[in-house]
Structures are given as structure tokens and as C-alpha cells.
Scaffold this motif. Sequence first.
Motif, mmCIF file in Angstrom:
data_model
loop_
_atom_site.group_PDB
_atom_site.id
_atom_site.type_symbol
_atom_site.label_atom_id
_atom_site.label_comp_id
_atom_site.label_asym_id
_atom_site.label_seq_id
_atom_site.Cartn_x
_atom_site.Cartn_y
_atom_site.Cartn_z
ATOM 1 N N LEU A 15 0.839 -1.203 0.000
ATOM 2 C CA LEU A 15 0.000 0.000 0.000
ATOM 3 C C LEU A 15 0.875 1.255 0.000
ATOM 4 C CD1 LEU A 15 -2.740 1.379 0.055
ATOM 5 C CD2 LEU A 15 -2.741 1.119 2.541
ATOM 6 N N ARG A 16 1.924 1.247 0.796
ATOM 7 C CA ARG A 16 2.828 2.403 0.796
ATOM 8 C C ARG A 16 3.450 2.595 -0.580
ATOM 9 N NH1 ARG A 16 6.446 5.348 4.711
ATOM 10 N NH2 ARG A 16 7.907 6.379 3.315
ATOM 11 N N GLN A 17 3.885 1.502 -1.195
ATOM 12 C CA GLN A 17 4.495 1.596 -2.527
ATOM 13 C C GLN A 17 3.489 2.122 -3.549
ATOM 14 O OE1 GLN A 17 5.959 -2.114 -4.054
ATOM 15 N NE2 GLN A 17 7.078 -1.148 -5.725
ATOM 16 N N ALA A 18 2.239 1.657 -3.455
ATOM 17 C CA ALA A 18 1.204 2.132 -4.379
ATOM 18 C C ALA A 18 0.966 3.630 -4.188
ATOM 19 C CB ALA A 18 -0.091 1.346 -4.169
ATOM 20 N N LEU A 23 2.413 9.702 -6.448
ATOM 21 C CA LEU A 23 2.719 11.068 -6.008
ATOM 22 C C LEU A 23 3.100 11.935 -7.193
ATOM 23 C CD1 LEU A 23 4.887 10.417 -2.813
ATOM 24 C CD2 LEU A 23 2.476 11.067 -2.916
ATOM 25 N N ASN A 24 2.634 13.174 -7.167
ATOM 26 C CA ASN A 24 3.041 14.146 -8.175
ATOM 27 C C ASN A 24 4.437 14.649 -7.841
ATOM 28 O OD1 ASN A 24 0.575 14.070 -9.609
ATOM 29 N ND2 ASN A 24 -0.351 15.443 -8.095
ATOM 30 N N GLU A 25 5.075 15.241 -8.822
ATOM 31 C CA GLU A 25 6.425 15.757 -8.613
ATOM 32 C C GLU A 25 6.421 16.776 -7.481
ATOM 33 O OE1 GLU A 25 9.882 18.077 -11.096
ATOM 34 O OE2 GLU A 25 8.445 16.836 -12.201
ATOM 35 N N GLY A 26 7.313 16.605 -6.529
ATOM 36 C CA GLY A 26 7.420 17.510 -5.394
ATOM 37 C C GLY A 26 6.421 17.259 -4.285
ATOM 38 N N GLU A 27 5.527 16.321 -4.470
ATOM 39 C CA GLU A 27 4.498 16.026 -3.469
ATOM 40 C C GLU A 27 5.048 15.021 -2.455
ATOM 41 O OE1 GLU A 27 -0.234 14.950 -3.512
ATOM 42 O OE2 GLU A 27 1.043 13.929 -4.962
ATOM 43 N N SER A 28 4.785 15.269 -1.196
ATOM 44 C CA SER A 28 5.227 14.344 -0.157
ATOM 45 C C SER A 28 4.116 13.345 0.156
ATOM 46 C CB SER A 28 5.603 15.102 1.119
ATOM 47 O OG SER A 28 4.451 15.656 1.720
#
Length: 91
Positions: A15-18, A23-28
Motif C-alpha cells: 500500500l505504501r508503494q502504491a 505522487l506528483n512531482e514535489g508532493e510528499s
Amino acid sequence: MKNATLPSLRVDPELRQAAESVLNEGESLSSFMEESLRASITRRQMHREFIARGLASYEDAKKTGVYFSSERVLADLEEMLRQVEAKEGNR
């Protein structure tokens, strides 16, 4: 300014990997989780309000004895949609 925290969230590595994979660029991951939580809260609030309006409408119909057939409701909704589409077509 943030002044509260949420509990840690333990998840399967898959789930974490998914989540990280979308994530968008620069998104945490934290900002993604916050955005997801806000969207889920909004969706649940809207759902509860929808149910409350439906139950209120049902109670009103019971009191007044005025009911509308599904065919009439669908026809009215289709007419509303046609009007919106016509208005948007004039832009």
C-alpha cells in the motif's frame, strides 16, 4: 499553521508503494495523505447530507401525501441537464 497531529498509520508495504507511485512531482507522502483524508471527509459529509435531505423529503411526502414517480423525477432531471448543456453550448 498546523497545530495537531494524527496517529501514525501502519500499512502493508504494498500500500505504501502504491501511494508513493502516484505522487506528483514535489508532493510528499504526508501531503498526499492529508489531501486524501480531506477528500474522504468531504465525501462522507456530502453523503450524510444527501441521506438527511432524502429522509426529510420522505417525511414531507408522508405528511403531505404528495409523491412523485421515478419517471417524472428522471424526466425533470433530464430536462435540467438539457438546459445546462444548451447553456454551455452557447458559450
